[in-house]
Design an enzyme around this catalytic site. Structure first.
Site, PDB file in Angstrom:
ATOM      1  N   SER A 192      64.613 117.355  12.913  1.00 23.22           N
ATOM      2  CA  SER A 192      64.366 118.678  13.099  1.00 23.22           C
ATOM      3  C   SER A 192      64.666 119.148  14.566  1.00 23.22           C
ATOM      4  O   SER A 192      64.502 118.115  15.266  1.00 23.22           O
ATOM      5  CB  SER A 192      62.990 119.058  12.542  1.00 23.22           C
ATOM      6  OG  SER A 192      62.527 120.430  13.230  1.00 23.22           O
ATOM      7  N   TYR A 225      54.128 118.199  13.623  1.00 20.98           N
ATOM      8  CA  TYR A 225      55.378 118.144  13.136  1.00 20.98           C
ATOM      9  C   TYR A 225      56.696 117.611  14.176  1.00 20.98           C
ATOM     10  O   TYR A 225      57.091 116.822  13.876  1.00 20.98           O
ATOM     11  CB  TYR A 225      55.659 119.604  12.644  1.00 20.98           C
ATOM     12  CG  TYR A 225      56.931 119.760  11.967  1.00 20.98           C
ATOM     13  CD1 TYR A 225      57.216 118.993  10.706  1.00 20.98           C
ATOM     14  CD2 TYR A 225      58.214 120.333  12.485  1.00 20.98           C
ATOM     15  CE1 TYR A 225      58.371 119.265  10.060  1.00 20.98           C
ATOM     16  CE2 TYR A 225      59.404 120.580  11.894  1.00 20.98           C
ATOM     17  CZ  TYR A 225      59.539 119.831  10.578  1.00 20.98           C
ATOM     18  OH  TYR A 225      60.828 120.114   9.910  1.00 20.98           O
TER      19      TYR A 225
HETATM   20  N1  LIG Z   1      63.227 124.165   6.010  1.00 18.55           N
HETATM   21  C1  LIG Z   1      63.531 124.084   7.429  1.00 18.55           C
HETATM   22  O1  LIG Z   1      63.779 124.844   8.076  1.00 18.55           O
HETATM   23  C2  LIG Z   1      63.661 122.426   7.898  1.00 18.55           C
HETATM   24  C3  LIG Z   1      64.269 122.435   9.246  1.00 18.55           C
HETATM   25  C4  LIG Z   1      64.317 121.161   9.834  1.00 18.55           C
HETATM   26  C5  LIG Z   1      63.870 120.145   9.087  1.00 18.55           C
HETATM   27  N2  LIG Z   1      63.302 120.078   7.710  1.00 18.55           N
HETATM   28  C6  LIG Z   1      63.080 119.083   7.361  1.00 18.55           C
HETATM   29  O2  LIG Z   1      63.711 118.819   5.881  1.00 18.55           O
HETATM   30  C7  LIG Z   1      62.752 118.073   5.142  1.00 18.55           C
HETATM   31  C8  LIG Z   1      62.733 118.720   3.668  1.00 18.55           C
HETATM   32  O3  LIG Z   1      61.893 120.201   4.189  1.00 18.55           O
HETATM   33  P1  LIG Z   1      62.221 121.543   3.126  1.00 18.55           P
HETATM   34  O4  LIG Z   1      62.246 122.653   3.992  1.00 18.55           O
HETATM   35  O5  LIG Z   1      62.897 121.373   1.751  1.00 18.55           O
HETATM   36  O6  LIG Z   1      60.496 121.568   2.716  1.00 18.55           O
HETATM   37  P2  LIG Z   1      59.695 121.700   1.233  1.00 18.55           P
HETATM   38  O7  LIG Z   1      60.577 122.867   0.664  1.00 18.55           O
HETATM   39  O8  LIG Z   1      58.364 121.974   1.701  1.00 18.55           O
HETATM   40  O9  LIG Z   1      60.170 120.618   0.404  1.00 18.55           O
HETATM   41  C9  LIG Z   1      59.057 119.405   1.074  1.00 18.55           C
HETATM   42  C10 LIG Z   1      59.619 118.236  -0.177  1.00 18.55           C
HETATM   43  O10 LIG Z   1      59.014 117.238   0.060  1.00 18.55           O
HETATM   44  C11 LIG Z   1      57.778 116.748  -0.845  1.00 18.55           C
HETATM   45  N3  LIG Z   1      56.784 116.242  -0.281  1.00 18.55           N
HETATM   46  C12 LIG Z   1      56.025 116.748   0.635  1.00 18.55           C
HETATM   47  N4  LIG Z   1      54.865 115.784   0.997  1.00 18.55           N
HETATM   48  C13 LIG Z   1      55.148 114.554   0.228  1.00 18.55           C
HETATM   49  C14 LIG Z   1      54.658 113.566   0.269  1.00 18.55           C
HETATM   50  N5  LIG Z   1      53.426 113.372   0.924  1.00 18.55           N
HETATM   51  N6  LIG Z   1      55.008 112.594  -0.381  1.00 18.55           N
HETATM   52  C15 LIG Z   1      56.160 112.727  -1.296  1.00 18.55           C
HETATM   53  N7  LIG Z   1      56.829 113.920  -1.311  1.00 18.55           N
HETATM   54  C16 LIG Z   1      56.147 114.808  -0.324  1.00 18.55           C
HETATM   55  C17 LIG Z   1      57.500 117.937  -1.458  1.00 18.55           C
HETATM   56  O11 LIG Z   1      57.207 117.922  -2.731  1.00 18.55           O
HETATM   57  P3  LIG Z   1      55.398 117.664  -3.230  1.00 18.55           P
HETATM   58  O12 LIG Z   1      54.761 118.814  -2.548  1.00 18.55           O
HETATM   59  O13 LIG Z   1      55.438 117.823  -4.654  1.00 18.55           O
HETATM   60  O14 LIG Z   1      55.237 116.285  -2.982  1.00 18.55           O
HETATM   61  C18 LIG Z   1      58.755 118.404  -1.611  1.00 18.55           C
HETATM   62  O15 LIG Z   1      59.635 118.084  -2.662  1.00 18.55           O
HETATM   63  C19 LIG Z   1      61.561 117.893   5.803  1.00 18.55           C
HETATM   64  O16 LIG Z   1      61.387 116.776   6.288  1.00 18.55           O
HETATM   65  C20 LIG Z   1      61.652 119.014   6.787  1.00 18.55           C
HETATM   66  O17 LIG Z   1      60.723 118.598   8.086  1.00 18.55           O
HETATM   67  C21 LIG Z   1      63.329 121.403   7.397  1.00 18.55           C
END
Ligand SMILES: NC(=O)c1ccc[n+]([C@@H]2O[C@H](COP(=O)([O-])OP(=O)(O)OC[C@H]3O[C@@H](n4cnc5c(N)ncnc54)[C@H](OP(=O)(O)O)[C@@H]3O)[C@@H](O)[C@H]2O)c1
Length: 243
Positions: free
Chosen positions: A134, A148
């Protein structure tokens, strides 16, 4: 013919958001994809849509994770994507147990998953490891998301050191910063008032949403899979500077 025909991939956090889009993109390139996250309905739906394998596990649950990964078997591609942005608030104001739990998912969970596959990849002379980082990992980070920012910065270093070790093995490790992606994580962040997350944080993420400037999950996923398809090693690639 897909570039990943015959390859097996694992995507953590694959049940929704960026992970689900990455799983679909890997499958579109021919990979058989293991889709792992905690919510069974999500992983089953995504796995069914792409002809993959549903893996229900919490990356913070070492024993369950280990047995689920063992049953899945080897993978040629691992995208350590599962992550949580909570707790949001000040360093001393948030619950310490939540701070620790976030690091458990974002850092230890990713390390556990990647470590499970490195020996097999090295033995076969091919592997692609991507950790999802990130922009928060770099100063000034995201001050209202202290755990985070800290866990993503640590994951970057774990990835870069691993990449150096893997040099010459046919296995690569890279970290990807996908931009501000339109997922549930962003919805969650916008759900916190300015007096909890700070005015700058509040205005930044509400502004990106209102101006339609969030990155589509499919766009970020194509970027991640582009890294998988390449042979770069030891890079931190940011979608915002790589396009
Ligand atoms: N969205 C952004 O703007 C952004 C920016 C930079 C980086 N990122 C990174 O991109 C990645 C994905 O983010 P996203 O935006 O897609 O988030 P999201 O929509 O909240 O999805 C997160 C996913 O991770 C799973 N997860 C969470 N905790 C978990 C655990 N303990 N064990 C297994 N699975 C788990 C969730 O499913 P369950 O809750 O069902 O387990 C869900 O499928 C993350 O690493 C995030 O830090 C996101």
């Amino acid at each position: 013919m897909g570039a990943l025909d015959g390859r097996t991939a694992l995507v953590t956090g694959g049940g929704r958001g960026l992970g689900a889009a990455v799983a679909a993109e890997l499958a579109a390139h021919g990979a058989h994809v293991g889709v792992l996250s905690r919510t069974a309905d999500d992983v089953r739906r995504v796995a069914a849509e792409i002809g993959g394998t549903a893996l229900v596990a919490d990356v913070a649950d070492r024993d369950r994770l280990s047995s689920v990964l063992q049953r899945f078997g080897e993978a040629d591609v691992v995208v350590a994507n599962a992550g949580v942005v909570w707790p949001l608030g000040t360093f001393a104001g948030v619950d310490l147990a939540e701070w620790e739990a976030a690091v458990e998912v974002n850092l230890f969970g990713a390390v556990r998953v990647v470590r499970a596959f490195v020996p097999g990849m090295v033995a076969r002379g091919y592997g692609r490891i991507v950790t999802i980082s990130s922009g928060a990992a770099n100063p000034p980070g995201m001050p209202s998301a202290n755990a985070y920012s800290a866990s993503k910065a640590a994951l970057d270093m774990a990835t870069l050191h691993l990449a150096r070790e893997l040099s010459g093995t046919g296995v690569t490790a890279n970290a990807v910063r996908p931009g501000v992606v339109d997922t549930d994580m962003q919805t969650f962040m916008r759900g916190h008032p300015a007096d909890v997350v700070g005015v700058e944080f509040y205005e930044r993420f509400h502004g990106l949403h209102e101006r339609g400037e969030l990155v589509a999950p499919s766009t970020a996923a194509a970027f991640v899979v582009g890294v998988v398809l390449g042979d770069g090693n030891g890079e931190v690639l940011d979608i915002r500077t790589s396009r």
